[in-house]
Design an enzyme around this catalytic site. Structure first.
Site, PDB file in Angstrom:
ATOM      1  N   TYR A  32     -12.886 -27.146  -8.107  1.00 44.73           N
ATOM      2  CA  TYR A  32     -12.898 -25.720  -8.450  1.00 44.73           C
ATOM      3  C   TYR A  32     -13.394 -24.947  -7.237  1.00 44.73           C
ATOM      4  O   TYR A  32     -14.458 -25.236  -6.698  1.00 44.73           O
ATOM      5  CB  TYR A  32     -13.807 -25.447  -9.646  1.00 44.73           C
ATOM      6  CG  TYR A  32     -13.619 -24.048 -10.195  1.00 44.73           C
ATOM      7  CD1 TYR A  32     -12.848 -23.820 -11.317  1.00 44.73           C
ATOM      8  CD2 TYR A  32     -14.185 -22.943  -9.553  1.00 44.73           C
ATOM      9  CE1 TYR A  32     -12.641 -22.536 -11.803  1.00 44.73           C
ATOM     10  CE2 TYR A  32     -13.978 -21.655 -10.021  1.00 44.73           C
ATOM     11  CZ  TYR A  32     -13.210 -21.458 -11.150  1.00 44.73           C
ATOM     12  OH  TYR A  32     -12.985 -20.175 -11.621  1.00 44.73           O
TER      13      TYR A  32
ATOM     14  N   GLN B 246     -10.850 -21.705 -18.623  1.00 45.17           N
ATOM     15  CA  GLN B 246      -9.536 -22.258 -18.956  1.00 45.17           C
ATOM     16  C   GLN B 246      -9.071 -23.281 -17.920  1.00 45.17           C
ATOM     17  O   GLN B 246      -8.428 -24.282 -18.263  1.00 45.17           O
ATOM     18  CB  GLN B 246      -8.506 -21.138 -19.116  1.00 45.17           C
ATOM     19  CG  GLN B 246      -8.261 -20.282 -17.890  1.00 45.17           C
ATOM     20  CD  GLN B 246      -9.207 -19.097 -17.794  1.00 45.17           C
ATOM     21  OE1 GLN B 246     -10.282 -19.105 -18.381  1.00 45.17           O
ATOM     22  NE2 GLN B 246      -8.794 -18.076 -17.054  1.00 45.17           N
TER      23      GLN B 246
ATOM     24  N   ASN C   3     -18.585 -19.190 -11.617  1.00 43.49           N
ATOM     25  CA  ASN C   3     -19.479 -18.257 -12.287  1.00 43.49           C
ATOM     26  C   ASN C   3     -20.098 -18.888 -13.534  1.00 43.49           C
ATOM     27  O   ASN C   3     -19.962 -20.094 -13.782  1.00 43.49           O
ATOM     28  CB  ASN C   3     -18.736 -16.960 -12.633  1.00 43.49           C
ATOM     29  CG  ASN C   3     -17.568 -17.190 -13.600  1.00 43.49           C
ATOM     30  OD1 ASN C   3     -17.502 -18.210 -14.281  1.00 43.49           O
ATOM     31  ND2 ASN C   3     -16.654 -16.247 -13.651  1.00 43.49           N
TER      32      ASN C   3
ATOM     33  N   SER D 246     -27.514 -19.311  -6.025  1.00 46.40           N
ATOM     34  CA  SER D 246     -27.983 -20.008  -4.835  1.00 46.40           C
ATOM     35  C   SER D 246     -29.392 -19.546  -4.461  1.00 46.40           C
ATOM     36  O   SER D 246     -29.833 -18.461  -4.849  1.00 46.40           O
ATOM     37  CB  SER D 246     -27.018 -19.757  -3.681  1.00 46.40           C
ATOM     38  OG  SER D 246     -27.263 -20.637  -2.621  1.00 46.40           O
TER      39      SER D 246
ATOM     40  N   GLN E 159     -29.013 -15.737   2.609  1.00 48.04           N
ATOM     41  CA  GLN E 159     -29.018 -16.237   1.237  1.00 48.04           C
ATOM     42  C   GLN E 159     -28.740 -15.116   0.252  1.00 48.04           C
ATOM     43  O   GLN E 159     -27.956 -15.271  -0.688  1.00 48.04           O
ATOM     44  CB  GLN E 159     -30.377 -16.869   0.922  1.00 48.04           C
ATOM     45  CG  GLN E 159     -30.402 -17.646  -0.371  1.00 48.04           C
ATOM     46  CD  GLN E 159     -29.443 -18.814  -0.335  1.00 48.04           C
ATOM     47  OE1 GLN E 159     -29.466 -19.620   0.576  1.00 48.04           O
ATOM     48  NE2 GLN E 159     -28.566 -18.898  -1.312  1.00 48.04           N
TER      49      GLN E 159
ATOM     50  N   HIS F 219     -25.116 -13.651  -0.892  1.00 47.50           N
ATOM     51  CA  HIS F 219     -24.181 -14.346  -1.784  1.00 47.50           C
ATOM     52  C   HIS F 219     -23.874 -13.496  -3.009  1.00 47.50           C
ATOM     53  O   HIS F 219     -22.720 -13.275  -3.351  1.00 47.50           O
ATOM     54  CB  HIS F 219     -24.756 -15.688  -2.221  1.00 47.50           C
ATOM     55  CG  HIS F 219     -24.548 -16.781  -1.227  1.00 47.50           C
ATOM     56  ND1 HIS F 219     -23.295 -17.272  -0.922  1.00 47.50           N
ATOM     57  CD2 HIS F 219     -25.415 -17.486  -0.473  1.00 47.50           C
ATOM     58  CE1 HIS F 219     -23.410 -18.235  -0.015  1.00 47.50           C
ATOM     59  NE2 HIS F 219     -24.685 -18.383   0.275  1.00 47.50           N
TER      60      HIS F 219
ATOM     61  N   GLU G 178     -32.914 -25.375  -3.682  1.00 51.89           N
ATOM     62  CA  GLU G 178     -31.595 -25.830  -3.212  1.00 51.89           C
ATOM     63  C   GLU G 178     -31.637 -26.006  -1.690  1.00 51.89           C
ATOM     64  O   GLU G 178     -31.260 -27.043  -1.167  1.00 51.89           O
ATOM     65  CB  GLU G 178     -30.546 -24.806  -3.606  1.00 51.89           C
ATOM     66  CG  GLU G 178     -29.147 -25.120  -3.105  1.00 51.89           C
ATOM     67  CD  GLU G 178     -28.170 -23.993  -3.350  1.00 51.89           C
ATOM     68  OE1 GLU G 178     -26.961 -24.242  -3.234  1.00 51.89           O
ATOM     69  OE2 GLU G 178     -28.611 -22.856  -3.633  1.00 51.89           O
ATOM     70  N   HIS G 179     -32.069 -24.976  -0.995  1.00 55.93           N
ATOM     71  CA  HIS G 179     -32.207 -25.008   0.471  1.00 55.93           C
ATOM     72  C   HIS G 179     -33.668 -24.816   0.827  1.00 55.93           C
ATOM     73  O   HIS G 179     -34.306 -23.868   0.345  1.00 55.93           O
ATOM     74  CB  HIS G 179     -31.402 -23.889   1.137  1.00 55.93           C
ATOM     75  CG  HIS G 179     -29.954 -23.839   0.742  1.00 55.93           C
ATOM     76  ND1 HIS G 179     -29.461 -22.899  -0.145  1.00 55.93           N
ATOM     77  CD2 HIS G 179     -28.905 -24.605   1.122  1.00 55.93           C
ATOM     78  CE1 HIS G 179     -28.161 -23.091  -0.288  1.00 55.93           C
ATOM     79  NE2 HIS G 179     -27.802 -24.115   0.461  1.00 55.93           N
TER      80      HIS G 179
ATOM     81  N   ASP H 252     -24.295 -24.532   5.540  1.00 55.34           N
ATOM     82  CA  ASP H 252     -23.237 -23.943   4.715  1.00 55.34           C
ATOM     83  C   ASP H 252     -21.855 -24.256   5.275  1.00 55.34           C
ATOM     84  O   ASP H 252     -20.885 -24.336   4.513  1.00 55.34           O
ATOM     85  CB  ASP H 252     -23.407 -22.425   4.650  1.00 55.34           C
ATOM     86  CG  ASP H 252     -24.367 -22.001   3.562  1.00 55.34           C
ATOM     87  OD1 ASP H 252     -24.726 -22.838   2.721  1.00 55.34           O
ATOM     88  OD2 ASP H 252     -24.765 -20.816   3.555  1.00 55.34           O
TER      89      ASP H 252
ATOM     90  N   GLU I  98     -33.087 -59.514 -31.221  1.00 55.46           N
ATOM     91  CA  GLU I  98     -32.414 -58.278 -31.611  1.00 55.46           C
ATOM     92  C   GLU I  98     -31.601 -58.440 -32.890  1.00 55.46           C
ATOM     93  O   GLU I  98     -30.965 -57.493 -33.352  1.00 55.46           O
ATOM     94  CB  GLU I  98     -31.503 -57.797 -30.468  1.00 55.46           C
ATOM     95  CG  GLU I  98     -32.281 -57.356 -29.235  1.00 55.46           C
ATOM     96  CD  GLU I  98     -31.386 -56.828 -28.121  1.00 55.46           C
ATOM     97  OE1 GLU I  98     -30.150 -56.960 -28.237  1.00 55.46           O
ATOM     98  OE2 GLU I  98     -31.939 -56.283 -27.150  1.00 55.46           O
TER      99      GLU I  98
ATOM    100  N   HIS J 191     -24.056 -62.834 -30.471  1.00 54.60           N
ATOM    101  CA  HIS J 191     -24.422 -62.849 -29.060  1.00 54.60           C
ATOM    102  C   HIS J 191     -25.087 -64.177 -28.695  1.00 54.60           C
ATOM    103  O   HIS J 191     -24.771 -64.796 -27.681  1.00 54.60           O
ATOM    104  CB  HIS J 191     -25.404 -61.709 -28.759  1.00 54.60           C
ATOM    105  CG  HIS J 191     -24.774 -60.376 -28.561  1.00 54.60           C
ATOM    106  ND1 HIS J 191     -24.144 -59.702 -29.566  1.00 54.60           N
ATOM    107  CD2 HIS J 191     -24.677 -59.578 -27.444  1.00 54.60           C
ATOM    108  CE1 HIS J 191     -23.685 -58.543 -29.102  1.00 54.60           C
ATOM    109  NE2 HIS J 191     -23.995 -58.450 -27.813  1.00 54.60           N
TER     110      HIS J 191
END
Length: 431
Positions: free
Chosen positions: A130, A191, A214, A237, A259, A262, A327-328, A361, A415, A420
């Site tokens: 994506y 979708q 998103n 981010s 940053q 974004h 994240e960073h 990046d 068990e 088994h």
């Protein structure tokens, strides 16, 4: 930018507010996404085309028109300015080199009883990528998601990316060609995720879906997980800069801007024990912000999720970082190696004054698809290993069966699984 101090009585509440990423609208988003997924599962292509016509403002578009021909991707690549194409290809090469080093290796060994044990490694067969589209078009994301899949040996890479009003970014098309994308469909949103996960008349189901999107895309990935694999559920981010005061405050301001630009929900924080450095960074932010083409977005992000935090020392700065699991993480300090062993949680670490997060990046090599929203506590950057599967191997010798059977029988009987136990016991040589 707001100023916080770890010695203030209200610091904990303020810091918690900065790190809280729960959205009150999430329940409504999840419910709407569930409806879209169910519709795509039932109607397939017809549902995908209906949502695309409505949400991407493409009335009358046919399903055939949603797919980009490979020749168009190649033409976009070839049509770039020579320096632009060279930059894309150089970035792709560095990403591929790093991904190659990440690949999981098969291994086999023989134990004392002659049992053969180990694992073989196989790539997943089909990956769905994506990529954000429209005004938020990121060719770098195409490279970061598709190149490791190609390095891992994925047989087919299907990319989806929305094209509002039918507009497709040439850089994204070119990046798809450079990265080796096999099919490119101009669909997006929940979708597109549903079609990749469940398949439709024209879109085959994939084994794993990766890539940012998103809130609707993130919700869809969360909801289809289990039917397919996903790399993560990405949120806004974020960057945390730990500074000791030895760096250029304008560099720090620019890194915060990088940053914050974004989107309005991006988080940009700087923590330092040096009050004078914090003052200098604050002054640089005000001096430079209006020079930024995306100044309005930067201001909104810094006002909403930005902060300059004064702490007691670098040990406390690292402790705050570990709580945030950013994240960073930028170590804007004179001796970054001295902090490294204390850092437990981060998506990626950028060490020293000459290593901005922007290099990560685009072209340093390590992937920029990273865990957000404190998920670096338990997850890692996207890599070639995300497109590989490990399959265990066991081959038991006669001596091995004799040793393993009594153990297995005991455990199986404990068990209450008699079959088994019988299956294990039957493998012992009774001759």
């Amino acid at each position: 930018m707001r100023r916080l101090d770890t010695t203030s009585a209200d610091f904990e509440a303020a810091f918690a507010a900065l790190t809280d990423r729960d959205s009150p609208a999430q329940t409504e988003i999840d419910a709407r996404v569930a409806e879209i997924i169910a519709d795509v599962r039932q109607r397939g292509d017809a549902a995908v085309i209906d949502y695309t016509r409505e949400l991407d403002r493409r009335p009358g578009v046919t399903f055939a028109e949603l797919e980009i021909a490979p020749e168009r991707m190649v033409a976009a690549r070839d049509g770039l300015a020579r320096a632009d194409r060279a930059a894309l290809e150089a970035a792709a090469e560095r990403i591929a080199d790093f991904a190659e080093a990440q690949k999981i290796a098969p291994h086999r060994y023989q134990d004392a009883d002659g049992n053969e044990l180990g694992q073989i490694v196989r790539p997943i067969e089909r990956a769905g990528i994506y990529a954000p589209g429209g005004k938020a078009a990121y060719p770098s994301s195409v490279l970061m998601n598709a190149v490791p899949a190609k390095v891992a040996g994925v047989a087919e890479i299907i990319m989806v990316s929305p094209a509002p009003e039918g507009v497709v970014n040439d850089w994204v098309l070119a990046a798809a060609a450079v990265a080796g994308v096999d099919r490119f469909l101009t669909i997006g949103g929940a979708q597109a995720v549903a079609a990749l996960a469940y398949g439709s008349q024209s879109i085959p189901e994939v084994d794993k879906i990766v890539g940012p999107g998103n809130a609707y895309v993130a919700s869809a990935k969360r909801q289809v997980f289990g039917r397919v694999g996903i790399e993560s559920v990405a949120g806004p981010s974020e960057v945390l800069i730990i500074a000791d005061g030895s760096g250029d405050p304008e560099w720090a301001a620019l890194d915060l801007f990088a940053q914050a630009e974004h989107d309005e929900m991006a988080r940009a924080l700087l923590v330092s024990p040096d009050a004078n450095h914090l003052n200098a960074v604050a002054a640089a932010v005000e001096r430079l912000i209006d020079q930024q083409p995306r100044a309005a977005i930067i201001r909104a992000a810094l006002d909403g999720q930005g902060a300059l935090i004064q702490c007691a020392d670098l040990d406390e700065a690292v402790a705050l970082s570990n709580r945030l699991a950013p994240e960073h993480l930028e170590l804007a300090v004179a001796a970054p190696e001295t902090l490294l062993d204390m850092i437990q949680h981060a998506g990626a670490i950028f060490m020293g004054h000459r290593t901005p997060e922007a290099f990560g990046d685009y072209c340093a090599g390590p992937n920029h698809v990273l865990p957000t929203g404190r998920t670096a506590r338990f997850s890692s950057a996207l890599g070639a290993y995300d497109f590989q599967k490990r399959i265990s191997l066991v081959q038991t010798s006669a001596a091995g069966a004799a040793r393993l059977a009594p153990i297995a029988v005991r455990l199986a009987e404990g068990e209450g699984l008699a079959a088994h136990a019988a299956s294990a016991a039957a493998r012992v040589d009774r001759s």
